[in-house]
Design an enzyme around this catalytic site. Structure first.
Site, mmCIF file in Angstrom:
data_model
loop_
_atom_site.group_PDB
_atom_site.id
_atom_site.type_symbol
_atom_site.label_atom_id
_atom_site.label_comp_id
_atom_site.label_asym_id
_atom_site.label_seq_id
_atom_site.Cartn_x
_atom_site.Cartn_y
_atom_site.Cartn_z
ATOM 1 C CD GLU A 1 33.840 37.113 46.148
ATOM 2 O OE1 GLU A 1 34.153 37.843 45.196
ATOM 3 O OE2 GLU A 1 32.660 36.873 46.462
ATOM 4 C CG LEU B 1 36.724 37.890 42.767
ATOM 5 C CD1 LEU B 1 36.955 36.402 42.517
ATOM 6 C CD2 LEU B 1 37.931 38.707 42.322
ATOM 7 N NE ARG B 2 34.217 44.722 38.545
ATOM 8 C CZ ARG B 2 34.631 45.467 37.519
ATOM 9 N NH1 ARG B 2 33.791 46.290 36.920
ATOM 10 N NH2 ARG B 2 35.873 45.385 37.089
ATOM 11 C CE LYS C 1 31.444 39.481 49.066
ATOM 12 N NZ LYS C 1 31.845 39.786 47.685
ATOM 13 C CB CYS D 1 27.184 38.830 45.391
ATOM 14 S SG CYS D 1 28.646 37.832 45.025
ATOM 15 C CE LYS E 1 28.387 41.482 35.718
ATOM 16 N NZ LYS E 1 29.437 41.902 36.667
#
Length: 442
Positions: free
Chosen positions: A151, A153-154, A207, A263, A324
């Site tokens: 994936e 994804l943010r 990734k 991540c 974030k």
């Protein structure tokens, strides 16, 4: 197609909901009965913009289901996604693959027929080989095809990232697996989103390589910001000047207090360990990990300098706790290191975050949590912006000053040009911008 998603954490939930959104029948499985109960009442346990509405819509349409019964989820399924966590293993920093291997074992044992098992979790090179071995050993009578489909994804923009991907990377080792994956992602390929088919190990490494490169950009710009402060340059101008070069790009060039999240910290460390195990050390990535850890802790010293190098007994207001904006995720958030550093120096902490305070309580102690930015600064000696939530971009400085003991603002996200807080009598400091540059912005 009928698809099972094993693991209803961040990646599993977003992936399952989005696959249901494009018309697949999706059953999400998790061992956590309380979480499944919540989801079956349309209560989403994580904060991600737009996710709650999509869960409710697809459950009502009959495309999306949640259960603790893996055998039921796999009955007649064409594919099963593994979307469990791969945290850093305590002690050595390797990815902890125990959840992935357990999921593979359980899927194999409960499979009702030939099955494509798709690894959505972030895993080191070669994990797919081990998953294949586990599945085939558990059920030698069954036909399994193992796929890597990482994936990208943010958090805070995950739905858009899934529904409008800049790329879909699929690692396959058989025509059967490729055919199933093509059918799963047909709605996306029909819209022209690029799909890259590679072998499984290439997909797994892609990734880690992607996240480590983005972490490199962040560590690099933070290092340059340090130089800017002592030579009289402006990091905003430097970032724009290099980012306009299409070979570099503008994204991930905003200086700040260091990267965090679920991540980058664990993925860079896992890649370092993988490279070391294969006797091909990645010295650059090793340095990035070191730079970032130093950076987060150094921010507490920067704050202390604005308090005349003495924060013992003083009260500091922290705006923003999550790593974030637009998420409630506190994993490896810079705020943790910053607050702990200030507490080690004797400071008292008041904090406010729009979504992250409940999760912050699991990571931080001895903090006064507040319900707004205004209440947070009550009788404080300094105000620090750590996370760039939109509501912090237009702070009422006149009111803030009335409530504070000392009008000191440390802007670790460069949200302000310096003129506005200075006009209200604040001592202001940001990141990578000399004071005269900040005040006389051009």
């Amino acid at each position: 197609m009928k698809i099972a998603v094993v693991g209803v954490g961040y990646v599993g939930l977003v992936s399952g909901v989005c696959l249901a959104e494009v018309g697949h029948e999706v059953i999400c499985v998790d061992l956590d009965a309380a979480k499944i109960e919540q989801l079956n009442q349309n209560n989403v346990p994580i904060y991600e913009p737009g996710l709650s509405a999509m869960v409710a819509t697809n459950r009502a349409a009959g495309n999306l289901h949640f259960t603790t019964n893996l055998a039921q989820a796999l009955l007649g399924a064409d594919a099963a996604f593994i979307a469990v966590g791969t945290p850093s293993r305590e002690g050595d920093g390797h990815a902890d693959l125990s959840y992935v291997y357990a999921a593979a074992q359980n899927i194999a044992e409960h499979a009702s027929g030939p099955l494509v098992i798709i690894n959505k979790s972030t895993v080191p090179v070669g994990t797919g080989d081990k998953v294949q071995e586990i599945a085939e050993t558990s059920r030698p009578d069954m036909d399994f095809h193992i796929v890597s489909n990482p994936e990208f994804l943010r958090e805070g923009a995950a739905i858009k990232d899934f529904m409008e991907p800049d790329r879909i990377v699929i690692g396959v080792e058989s025509d059967q697996a490729k055919s199933i994956m093509a059918e799963i992602y047909a709605p996306f390929e029909q819209k022209g989103f690029p799909t890259l088919y590679v072998n499984r190990r290439t997909s797994e490494l892609t990734k880690y390589a992607a996240n480590s490169f983005l972490a490199l950009k962040l560590a690099y710009i933070n290092e340059v910001a340090e130089l800017c402060e002592v030579v009289g340059a402006d990091i905003k101008g430097v970032s724009k000047g290099i980012g306009l070069d299409p070979r570099i790009g503008e994204k991930f060039l905003n200086a700040g207090p260091g990267y965090g999240g679920s991540c980058f910290p664990k993925d860079t460390l896992a890649l370092v360990r993988t490279a070391q195990d294969h006797d091909r050390p990645l010295r650059l990535i090793e340095m990035i990990v070191s730079i970032n850890e130093y950076r987060k802790r150094a921010m507490s010293r920067k704050i202390a300098q604005m308090c005349e190098d003495e924060v013992n007994g003083k009260t500091i207001a922290i705006l923003g706790l999550t790593f974030k904006p637009n998420t409630d995720d506190m994993r490896e958030a810079p705020a943790i290191s910053i607050i702990q550093g200030l507490q080690d120096m004797g400071a008292n902490i008041r904090a406010y975050d729009p979504k992250g305070m409940d999760n912050a309580k699991h990571h931080l102690s001895n903090i006064t949590y507040c319900d707004s930015a205004l209440s947070c600064v009550e009788n404080t000696d300094a105000l620090v912006i750590v996370t760039e939530w939109d509501e912090f971009r237009d702070l009422p400085f006149a009111e803030l000053k009335k409530k504070m003991r000392k009008p000191v603002l440390v802007d670790l996200r460069n949200l302000y040009d310096g003129k506005t807080p200075k006009a209200h009598g604040f001592d202001y400091q940001c990141v990578g911008r000399p004071l005269e540059t900040v005040i006389n912005d051009v």
